[in-house]
Motif scaffolding. Structure first.
Motif, short mmCIF file in Angstrom:
data_model
loop_
_atom_site.label_atom_id
_atom_site.label_comp_id
_atom_site.label_asym_id
_atom_site.label_seq_id
_atom_site.Cartn_x
_atom_site.Cartn_y
_atom_site.Cartn_z
N PHE A 108 0.83 -1.21 0.00
CA PHE A 108 0.00 0.00 0.00
C PHE A 108 0.87 1.27 0.00
N VAL A 109 1.92 1.27 0.78
CA VAL A 109 2.79 2.46 0.83
C VAL A 109 3.45 2.68 -0.53
N LEU A 110 4.00 1.61 -1.11
CA LEU A 110 4.66 1.76 -2.41
C LEU A 110 3.66 2.15 -3.50
N GLY A 111 2.48 1.53 -3.48
CA GLY A 111 1.47 1.87 -4.48
C GLY A 111 1.01 3.31 -4.37
N THR A 112 0.85 3.81 -3.13
CA THR A 112 0.45 5.20 -2.94
C THR A 112 1.53 6.16 -3.41
N LEU A 113 2.78 5.83 -3.13
CA LEU A 113 3.88 6.67 -3.60
C LEU A 113 3.94 6.70 -5.12
N LEU A 114 3.68 5.55 -5.76
CA LEU A 114 3.65 5.53 -7.22
C LEU A 114 2.50 6.37 -7.76
N ALA A 115 1.36 6.34 -7.07
CA ALA A 115 0.23 7.17 -7.51
C ALA A 115 0.56 8.65 -7.40
N LEU A 116 1.19 9.05 -6.31
CA LEU A 116 1.59 10.45 -6.16
C LEU A 116 2.63 10.84 -7.20
N LEU A 117 3.53 9.90 -7.52
CA LEU A 117 4.53 10.18 -8.56
C LEU A 117 3.87 10.36 -9.92
N MET A 118 2.89 9.53 -10.23
CA MET A 118 2.20 9.65 -11.52
C MET A 118 1.47 10.97 -11.66
N MET A 119 1.00 11.54 -10.54
CA MET A 119 0.32 12.82 -10.60
C MET A 119 1.27 13.96 -10.93
N ARG A 120 2.54 13.78 -10.65
CA ARG A 120 3.51 14.85 -10.90
C ARG A 120 4.24 14.69 -12.23
N LEU A 121 4.13 13.52 -12.85
CA LEU A 121 4.84 13.28 -14.11
C LEU A 121 4.09 13.90 -15.28
N GLY A 122 4.84 14.13 -16.34
CA GLY A 122 4.22 14.59 -17.57
C GLY A 122 3.45 13.47 -18.25
N LYS A 123 2.75 13.82 -19.31
CA LYS A 123 1.89 12.86 -19.96
C LYS A 123 2.68 11.70 -20.55
N ALA A 124 3.78 11.97 -21.21
CA ALA A 124 4.56 10.91 -21.85
C ALA A 124 5.20 10.00 -20.81
N MET A 125 5.81 10.61 -19.79
CA MET A 125 6.46 9.80 -18.75
C MET A 125 5.44 9.01 -17.95
N ARG A 126 4.27 9.61 -17.71
CA ARG A 126 3.22 8.89 -16.99
C ARG A 126 2.74 7.68 -17.79
N MET A 127 2.64 7.82 -19.09
CA MET A 127 2.25 6.70 -19.94
C MET A 127 3.29 5.59 -19.88
N LEU A 128 4.58 5.95 -19.88
CA LEU A 128 5.64 4.96 -19.80
C LEU A 128 5.60 4.20 -18.48
N VAL A 129 5.40 4.93 -17.38
CA VAL A 129 5.31 4.29 -16.07
C VAL A 129 4.08 3.39 -16.00
#
Length: 316
Positions: A105-126
């Protein structure tokens, strides 16, 4: 000219306001649900009823080959609930479940917060990378990670040898129960974190930006905005994710069983699902195995009650 009104005496029920007749719902939704309910009843109801019946019987290898089972009463349940091995396996399963749920849960939440800060292309790659990890079958992921931690040719031992300068070739990660569960934790988190990340990302994107901007203007930091604004908005999602993660990690079977086949010690690394399977196959005591499975079902129902209560509360 005066008009007189007749007042009904109290207690007669004539003074009560007229009740509205309840409109009967259309049976059409139930007709649509009938095929699904029938399939669910056959696929889930029959095996569950058969499991409960078997748990009250002496059912061994002889019965598997055609001999009629004999009635055992509560003997199988007494044997399970008084077994030290059962409580040791149950405690081991709960301990691993707690660590796995928190880490995932902690890692998944951190990944979700990271995806909110990434650009569209990088978010798609992740997102593509997370989907690949999430979509991989359980046995396939165990085989891949088993190769990585292989005793002689594993990439983990090779990298550790290059970094530390010491010889890690020949080191077995699965022979020790602690490192066995460490490898198992990596597999479970690797497959479970993407689901948490996608679900939390979908929930966090629904938080109004105006509220977050107002809190930022008032001097609230990132941690304060997350715990005091974002978490209350997605509290229902968090509850559902935690309950589902508890159920998934408590009933692990395929990953543990496959990893034991690669090199783990069965007696020291079995979780509840694997132990139930081993009781039935190794000793041939299917009645006791069924009783242990029923106990596991009861535990799952108790845990699931939190999810059901939360769902009903949201409907109200």
């Amino acid at each position: 000219m005066t008009s007189s009104t007749t007042v009904a005496p109290p207690g007669t029920g004539l003074d009560a306001p007229p009740r509205r007749r309840r409109r009967r719902g259309s049976p059409f939704p139930y007709v649509l649900l009938a095929p699904s309910l029938a399939v669910l009843l056959v696929l889930v109801g029959y095996p569950l009823v058969n499991l409960i019946i078997t748990s009250f019987q002496h059912y061994g290898r002889e019965q598997a080959f055609g001999q009629p089972p004999t009635w055992a009463g509560l003997e199988n349940y007494t044997t399970v609930l008084t077994s030290e091995t059962f409580y040791r396996v149950l405690g081991r399963s709960f301990a691993f479940m707690v660590v796995a749920v928190v880490t995932t849960f902690v890692l998944g939440t951190l990944l979700a917060l990271l995806m909110m800060r990434l650009g569209k292309a990088m978010r798609m790659l992740v997102s593509i990378g997370l989907l690949l990890a999430w979509a991989m079958p359980a046995l396939t992921s165990v085989i891949v990670w088993g190769w990585m931690f292989d005793t002689q040719f594993g990439v983990v031992n090779h990298v550790l040898t290059l970094i530390t300068g010491q010889q890690w070739a020949g080191h077995s990660w699965l022979i020790d129960p602690l490192s066995f569960f460490g490898v198992l934790l990596l597999i479970i988190v690797w497959q479970g974190a993407p689901f948490i990340a996608f679900t939390m990302y979908a929930g966090l994107t629904q938080v109004p930006h105006e509220v977050l901007e107002a809190a930022q203007l008032d001097g609230a930091g990132a941690a304060q905005r997350f715990f005091r604004i974002q978490v209350p908005y997605v509290r229902t999602i968090i509850t559902v994710l935690i309950v589902l993660s508890i159920i998934w990690d408590l009933r692990l079977f395929a990953q543990v069983y496959a990893l034991q086949g690669i090199g783990g010690i069965v007696e020291e690394t079995s979780t509840l699902g694997v132990w139930i399977y081993q009781v039935g196959t190794a000793s041939g005591n299917y009645g006791m195995s069924a009783a242990a499975a029923v106990v596991m079902v009861v535990i799952m129902l108790v845990i699931s009650s939190a999810y059901v209560r939360q769902t009903l509360k949201e409907e109200d």
